[in-house]
Design an enzyme around this catalytic site. Structure first.
Site, PDB file in Angstrom:
ATOM      1  CD  GLU A 179      -3.389  -0.564   1.779  1.00 31.50           C
ATOM      2  OE1 GLU A 179      -4.324  -1.541   1.926  1.00 31.50           O
ATOM      3  OE2 GLU A 179      -2.763  -0.814   3.289  1.00 31.50           O
ATOM      4  CD  GLU A 287      -4.330  -5.116   1.828  1.00 26.76           C
ATOM      5  OE1 GLU A 287      -4.740  -4.592   2.960  1.00 26.76           O
ATOM      6  OE2 GLU A 287      -2.979  -5.346   1.927  1.00 26.76           O
TER       7      GLU A 287
END
Length: 619
Positions: A179, A287
């Site tokens: 991320e 995710e």
């Protein structure tokens, strides 16, 4: 939406049975097939917590109650990949979160391969969690200069890959960083940067090249992973910068997409379609997660709740969880040229087990987003992974199920602004916010207490009645746009100082309703947001606000100015989604004028939200 109003809505929904229709963990789910879903579509799960949970005594049971290895349960239901994170040295960090080091990842990879599952390895390049809010350089590298850090990333990555190869369990995919929209290995690799992102690009390139050198046959796919899957502008900025700096040798763009944080499914689809074509890469939602209940099973507050259920558009039920997962897979299947190649559920195994917390000494904030119940029994929502590929199954169109009741608060003798939309739930437990036709959209009441209002909502061409209750009180809130929900902007507020740090955010946890005032900057800043009033009646007044954030401000105050005087009180934040009330009471207003506001003086990296401002005359 006011927090008290949200509470009223929830209570009203409970009274109406809105939350009482939740399937049990054993109930079957209805999942329609996805006709264009590829046979080799990745159906994955991040199970990085599993070794620590097993060490602490966690047990797992299939839907029929049979105890077995969690990986076997997942395979039984159609999972074909797992994802594992690696922290450099968990012992050097705060600990918890599975303490996921290289040794555990190798052992888990062997277990997965023995079952015929493939593996994605997620390098965090940190001793602990790495995400948009924190990308801390490992302790062993924290004194490196840029050249040294680049070399460490290269050598470490290459060595870990060789360790997997020597153990006979080379992973099928590797992602460089986790991320990383704000960079990685801070401060050297932090974004945005003053060097045109060159230092960050060097770090990325070092990791990618290290894998290619260890794997000259290119059998390992390489991924670059960002959060905010519905934010196409972010993805364009990030990957345009990487491309400009010559970093293009990777195969997959990974996205985190949680609908209660990262935008609508339509925004996800638009982003998937664009970036896959623009950068000539496959795309994977690496995710995602959906709640199966709003209940909490330990002392740690969960990061997903009733408000996020409303934002996300899927009910917190086993059926809603399955429907949400199918919806994400369908969007991936619709990416042109077959470039939407897979999806991973994040930590479906993380039910509440004592000691298996996100941080040492703390609990599990994820347990109602797991795919196992509080006792470790698999939920029926696991069937979604097989059912979406069942070409023989007949599709069932979702039908109207129920409409929420409405409960709001209003002031005596003042127009009450009724909500423009209401949540309508369908038989597959997806929900839609549909417009309400009220008999009177801004009623005025001359007595206190609960008053009824009526309207209708059109569902499948039919008018469905909407029942509402207005709780009428003497207090009249004077703040314009105090909850930011209807405007989605800072309308009504005057922002001065470093104005660029202040905006509106619309993500669950960062807002109590749809939106909230939000601040963040990578540089030190000072900013003030105010709202002024005239024509006030003499009397005592109260000003209030709810805030949440990371703390660390040099100065952070709620204030009111009137009669030539200023009263202020410090605001104290304790963390993300941990909302704290701050108020100033008994302020005497005599000249009909007052200004309320907040003032911040903060170092770089400070962040937080403000919501549900109130200013009213005390009766």
């Amino acid at each position: 939406m006011k927090k008290k109003t949200l509470k009223s809505l929830i209570l009203a929904a409970l009274a109406a049975g809105t939350f009482a229709l939740m399937p049990t963990a054993d109930a079957a789910v209805q999942v329609n097939p996805i006709p264009n879903l590829p046979e080799n579509f990745i159906k994955g799960a991040d199970v990085s917590m599993l070794p620590e949970m097993e060490k602490l005594g966690a047990k797992f049971y299939d839907v029929d109650g049979t105890q077995m290895d969690e990986l076997q349960i997942m395979k039984n239901h159609g999972i074909n990949w797992i994802r594992l994170r690696i922290w450099n040295d968990p012992k050097a960090g705060p600990g918890g979160g599975g303490n996921t080091d290289e040794a555990r990842a190798i052992e888990m990879t062997k277990r997965a391969h023995a079952l015929g599952l493939k593996v994605l390895i997620d390098f965090h390049y940190s001793d602990w969690w790495a995400d948009p809010a924190k990308q801390y350089t490992p302790k062993a590298w924290e004194n490196d200069n840029e050249d040294q850090l680049v070399q460490h990333v290269h050598d470490y990555t290459k060595q870990v890959v060789k360790d997997f190869q020597d153990a006979g369990c080379e992973p099928e995919m590797i992602q460089i960083g986790n991320e990383i929209k704000n960079g990685m290995l801070w401060p050297i690799g932090k974004l945005p940067s003053a060097d045109g992102d060159k230092a960050f690009a060097r770090l990325m390139d070092a990791g990618l090249k290290a894998v290619r050198e260890a794997d000259p046959d290119r059998s390992i796919q390489l991924m670059v992973h960002l959060p905010d899957g519905g934010d196409n502008a972010l993805y364009q900025r990030f990957f345009d910068s990487l491309k400009k700096n010559g970093v293009t040798d990777f195969d997959v763009i990974g996205l985190s997409y949680y609908p209660f944080w990262h935008g609508t499914l339509s925004e996800l689809q638009q982003n998937l379609d664009d970036i896959s074509a623009r950068y000539d890469k496959d795309v994977i939602v690496v995710e995602t997660a959906f709640g199966y209940t709003n209940e909490n099973f330990d002392s740690m507050k969960n990061c997903y709740d009733e408000n996020m259920e409303r934002i996300g558009g899927f009910r917190s039920t086993v059926q809603g969880q399955a429907t949400g997962l199918r919806a994400v897979m369908e969007r991936l299947a619709n990416v042109p040229n077959g470039r939407g190649t897979g999806m991973f559920y994040w930590e479906p195994d993380w039910y509440a087990v004592p000691g298996a917390g996100w941080k040492t000494g703390e609990g599990d904030e994820w347990d109602n987003l797991a795919m196992f119940d509080k006792n470790g029994k698999a939920l029926a929502s696991w069937d979604v992974y097989k059912d979406v590929s069942d070409k023989t199954a007949k599709a069932v169109a979702p039908k109207f199920k129920e409409v929420d009741s409405i409960a709001v608060e209003g002031g005596l003798g003042a127009p009450v602004q009724l909500p423009a939309t209401v949540r309508v739930t369908f038989s597959d437990d997806h929900s839609e916010n549909l417009p309400i036709a009220w008999q009177d959209a801004a009623p005025v009441f001359q007595k206190t207490g609960d008053q009824s209002v009526k309207g209708t909502v059109t569902v499948d061409g039919k008018a469905v009645p909407v029942k509402g209750t207005v709780h009428v009180i003497k207090k009249v809130d004077l703040v314009k746009n105090g909850d930011f929900d209807d405007s989605g902007s800072l309308d009504g507020w005057t922002v001065t100082g470093d104005t660029g740090v202040m905006d509106v955010v619309s993500k669950g946890g960062d807002a109590l309703g749809k939106s909230a005032m939000h601040y963040w900057s990578d540089k030190a800043f000072r900013v003030t947001a105010t709202q002024s009033f005239t024509g006030l009646k003499d009397g005592k007044y109260t000003v209030k606000v709810l805030t949440a954030g990371g703390g660390g401000q040099n100065a952070y105050q709620l204030f009111i100015e009137t009669n030539g005087e200023r009263k202020a009180v410090d605001i104290k934040d304790t963390g993300w989604n941990k909302w704290q009330p701050t108020e100033i009471k008994d302020v005497e207003v005599k000249n009909g004028k007052a200004t309320i506001g907040v003032a911040l003086d903060a170092p770089a990296g400070t962040w937080g939200s403000l919501d549900n401002f109130e200013f009213y005359r005390q009766e």
